[in-house]
Design an enzyme around this catalytic site. Structure first.
Site, PDB file in Angstrom:
ATOM      1  N   ASP A  85      46.174  36.013  81.564  1.00 22.99           N
ATOM      2  CA  ASP A  85      45.528  35.336  80.315  1.00 22.99           C
ATOM      3  C   ASP A  85      45.167  34.021  80.911  1.00 22.99           C
ATOM      4  O   ASP A  85      45.881  33.011  80.999  1.00 22.99           O
ATOM      5  CB  ASP A  85      46.616  35.125  79.164  1.00 22.99           C
ATOM      6  CG  ASP A  85      47.058  36.279  78.393  1.00 22.99           C
ATOM      7  OD1 ASP A  85      46.768  37.457  78.982  1.00 22.99           O
ATOM      8  OD2 ASP A  85      47.356  36.102  77.375  1.00 22.99           O
ATOM      9  N   LYS A 109      40.686  35.825  73.362  1.00 25.42           N
ATOM     10  CA  LYS A 109      41.726  35.248  72.949  1.00 25.42           C
ATOM     11  C   LYS A 109      41.663  33.764  72.364  1.00 25.42           C
ATOM     12  O   LYS A 109      40.931  33.100  72.936  1.00 25.42           O
ATOM     13  CB  LYS A 109      43.234  35.171  74.029  1.00 25.42           C
ATOM     14  CG  LYS A 109      44.424  34.593  73.699  1.00 25.42           C
ATOM     15  CD  LYS A 109      45.421  34.663  74.643  1.00 25.42           C
ATOM     16  CE  LYS A 109      46.547  34.018  74.290  1.00 25.42           C
ATOM     17  NZ  LYS A 109      47.615  33.828  75.686  1.00 25.42           N
ATOM     18  N   LYS A 125      42.497  39.003  70.891  1.00 22.87           N
ATOM     19  CA  LYS A 125      43.924  38.859  70.882  1.00 22.87           C
ATOM     20  C   LYS A 125      43.975  37.290  70.010  1.00 22.87           C
ATOM     21  O   LYS A 125      43.241  36.346  70.194  1.00 22.87           O
ATOM     22  CB  LYS A 125      44.558  38.496  72.186  1.00 22.87           C
ATOM     23  CG  LYS A 125      45.939  38.002  72.342  1.00 22.87           C
ATOM     24  CD  LYS A 125      46.540  37.997  73.887  1.00 22.87           C
ATOM     25  CE  LYS A 125      47.931  37.350  73.919  1.00 22.87           C
ATOM     26  NZ  LYS A 125      48.531  37.317  74.853  1.00 22.87           N
TER      27      LYS A 125
END
Length: 221
Positions: free
Chosen positions: A88, A152, A181
């Site tokens: 991430d 995300k 996400k």
């Protein structure tokens, strides 16, 4: 079940070994999608989760995204070598706000190459709290053009976490099957189910146990 959507997260700067092992034990118990930690804890998590089916996830350029691209790439490569299945990464938000989309796209592309060539997924944290609709649209395009796996919302360290409007904008501008996400401020079963119902494939939260206990206790969705 909600468990399969949850990246069980522990990113505190004062995390001790016992904290990380506790989070891994919880992830095994509830069969979360992954455990997400800082790079220094990846090897410990990978070892603790061996044979569990739970993935190991590492943040990169966290929490501000202000590392150079070369450092982010090296950090990602190191985390994958230590056992990370998923990365991430935080974009350079300042460059995006300056309108330098080319810089951001080149950086994401470099991370995609580092991750995909080593068999890892890449989630791109864009920190929606600082962006307007035009900038979020640009990031949807960049994520898809580079072949990153997820877009995300948040680090959890910005001025706010995920909001439903962020996901609505993702859905508006994503044209290909990049996954979404939501992360930051997801604390209840109701919140988690809402984001899943909106189409999120993952949820980043340090409240995974509470969310699952709420689901098992019949908390209203």
């Amino acid at each position: 079940m909600l468990n399969q959507y949850i990246d069980h997260t522990y990113l505190k700067p004062f995390a001790k070994k016992e904290d990380i092992l506790r989070v891994c034990s919880e992830a095994r118990q509830y069969q979360f999608a992954s455990v997400c930690v800082n790079p220094c804890n990846v090897a410990l998590v990978h070892e603790a989760l061996a044979g569990s089916g739970v993935k190991t996830c590492s943040v990169i350029g966290f929490p501000f995204g202000t590392h150079t691209t070369a450092i982010k790439v090296a950090e990602a490569e190191g985390a994958i070598a230590d056992g990370a299945d998923e990365i991430d990464m935080v974009i350079n938000v300042g460059r995006l706000l300056d309108g330098d989309e080319a810089y951001v796209q080149a950086e994401v592309a470099a991370l995609v190459e580092a991750c995909h060539s080593r068999g890892a997924l890449l989630k791109v944290i864009i920190e929606t709290c600082y962006l307007n609709e035009e900038q979020i649209a640009a990031m949807c395009r960049i994520v898809e053009d580079t072949g990153a796996d997820f877009i995300k919302t948040s680090t959890g360290y910005g001025s706010r976490g995920a909001e439903p409007h962020d996901i609505e904008l993702f859905k508006k501008y994503l044209k290909k099957p990049a996954k979404m996400k939501a992360s930051g401020g997801i604390r209840t079963t109701k919140d988690a189910q809402m984001y899943v119902d909106m189409g999120c494939a993952r949820l980043g939260t340090s409240n995974g146990v509470q969310i699952m206990e709420g689901a098992q206790g019949g908390e209203a969705y």
